[in-house]
Design an enzyme around this catalytic site. Structure first.
Site, mmCIF file in Angstrom:
data_model
loop_
_atom_site.group_PDB
_atom_site.id
_atom_site.type_symbol
_atom_site.label_atom_id
_atom_site.label_comp_id
_atom_site.label_asym_id
_atom_site.label_seq_id
_atom_site.Cartn_x
_atom_site.Cartn_y
_atom_site.Cartn_z
ATOM 1 N N TYR A 180 -7.334 49.398 -60.132
ATOM 2 C CA TYR A 180 -7.725 50.622 -59.433
ATOM 3 C C TYR A 180 -6.986 51.820 -60.015
ATOM 4 C CZ TYR A 180 -3.314 50.794 -56.765
ATOM 5 O OH TYR A 180 -1.986 50.890 -56.412
ATOM 6 N N CYS A 181 -7.563 53.004 -59.821
ATOM 7 C CA CYS A 181 -6.943 54.269 -60.207
ATOM 8 C C CYS A 181 -7.478 55.345 -59.265
ATOM 9 C CB CYS A 181 -7.213 54.597 -61.675
ATOM 10 S SG CYS A 181 -8.968 54.757 -62.089
ATOM 11 N N THR A 182 -7.279 56.601 -59.588
ATOM 12 C CA THR A 182 -7.650 57.679 -58.663
ATOM 13 C C THR A 182 -9.152 57.760 -58.426
ATOM 14 O OG1 THR A 182 -5.754 58.953 -59.435
ATOM 15 C CG2 THR A 182 -7.425 60.147 -58.181
ATOM 16 N N ILE A 209 -9.493 55.236 -55.662
ATOM 17 C CA ILE A 209 -8.819 55.427 -54.375
ATOM 18 C C ILE A 209 -9.560 56.442 -53.517
ATOM 19 C CG2 ILE A 209 -6.667 56.196 -53.287
ATOM 20 C CD1 ILE A 209 -5.313 55.455 -56.058
#
Length: 328
Positions: A180-182, A209
């Site tokens: 996951y990342c932004t 996110i």
């Protein structure tokens, strides 16, 4: 119900662009015609941007992007905001839309191979299983202020260091890897690289996110999410929120993240209000003594002002903002 006048859009799209430098120039003029502000990176491989403006302007922008067959599937994350999230509009050509050092499309190409996309609710259902590892592919300053509960984090200052860290993940090869990342863009290349390096079961949080917060309530995301605009961080978790970041100087729990007042340092770090005033917005005593130290006003946000600078006007600014290094 109060409706915000302004919106901020976060998006990316991996889709080949011919004459990308020329596209960047014309796209900049289009954004300016809508009075949008923000930062867009254009590369031969696609687009990566965050733009902000009135709700009407943002709607027109999304319609125009979707009308181009190359970008028809672009997924926009939309935030209502009280004021535009940038000061100016930038649209620049760069070698990659996220700096990874993985530029050879014959080796890493998100349009051909990437991790399996999980919608937020699917991610939430899988993340606590015994055969799953949650992997944060963001930089230190990002995961220091917020991250998923029990996530594996990497000691990297910039995403371009990610390829060098893959060998540290060998112990997880037998498990399902949920990256996951932004907003999802870093996971496209991170998951593709993991597959290339022999990881068999690789997934990624679709929309990152930000989308997880909107569609799954942000459950078990601890702290705040760093964003690449003047807001610096945003709330994600409306289910079981908590604060995980601590002041770099005193260790007190604080969600506040700023940039060091020393422009030659400019480090992203978390600092409580008390230390902020005591340290004049600096990360260290060395930075406090720097001759070009910027005036700290309690926000820790600074705008890049071209020379020559009218010092009197600068000192009167009530809301100084900073320009983050790269969109997410």
């Amino acid at each position: 119900m109060h409706m915000s006048k302004y919106q901020t859009l976060l998006y990316y799209c991996y889709s080949p662009i011919e004459n990308a430098e020329e596209f960047a120039a014309t796209h900049l003029e289009f954004c300016k015609s809508l009075n949008l502000v923000g930062r867009i990176i254009v590369a031969d491989e696609g687009l990566n941007g965050t733009v902000s403006g009135t709700a009407e302007a943002c709607q027109r922008y999304m319609e125009a992007v979707h009308a181009d067959p190359r970008f028809a599937k672009t997924d926009f994350k939309i935030d209502d905001v009280e004021e535009p999230s940038f000061i100016k509009m930038h649209c620049r050509y760069k070698p990659e839309i996220v700096h990874s050092g993985l530029r050879n499309p014959e080796i890493i190409n998100p349009n051909k191979q990437t991790g399996k996309h999980l919608e937020p609710k699917e991610f939430m259902e899988m993340k606590d299983r015994d055969d799953v590892v949650i992997l944060d592919v963001r930089s230190n300053y990002e995961h220091s202020v917020g991250r998923f509960k029990n996530a594996v984090t990497l000691d990297i200052e910039n995403f371009r260091e990610f390829p060098e860290k893959v060998k540290e993940l060998e112990q997880y090869k037998g498990k399902k890897i949920l990256t996951y990342c932004t907003g999802g863009i870093k996971c496209e290349k991170a998951s593709a690289l993991l597959l290339k390096e022999g990881f068999q079961d690789v997934y990624q949080l679709h929309g990152g996110i930000i989308k997880y917060g909107k569609e799954a309530g942000g459950k078990d995301f601890e702290g705040k999410c760093y964003v690449f605009d003047n807001r610096v961080t945003v709330d994600v978790n409306s289910v079981n929120p908590t604060i995980v970041s601590t002041c770099k100087n005193c260790g007190k729990v604080t969600p506040k993240m700023i940039n060091c007042a020393n422009p030659e340092c400019n480090e992203h770090f978390t600092q409580c209000d008390e230390c902020g005033w005591e340290m004049k917005g600096c990360c260290s005593t060395t930075c406090m003594e720097h001759p070009r130290r910027r005036e700290y006003d309690g926000t820790g946000y600074y705008v890049k002002i071209p020379q020559p600078v009218n010092a009197e006007k600068v000192s009167k600014r009530k809301h100084k903002k900073f320009s983050p290094q790269e969109p997410a």
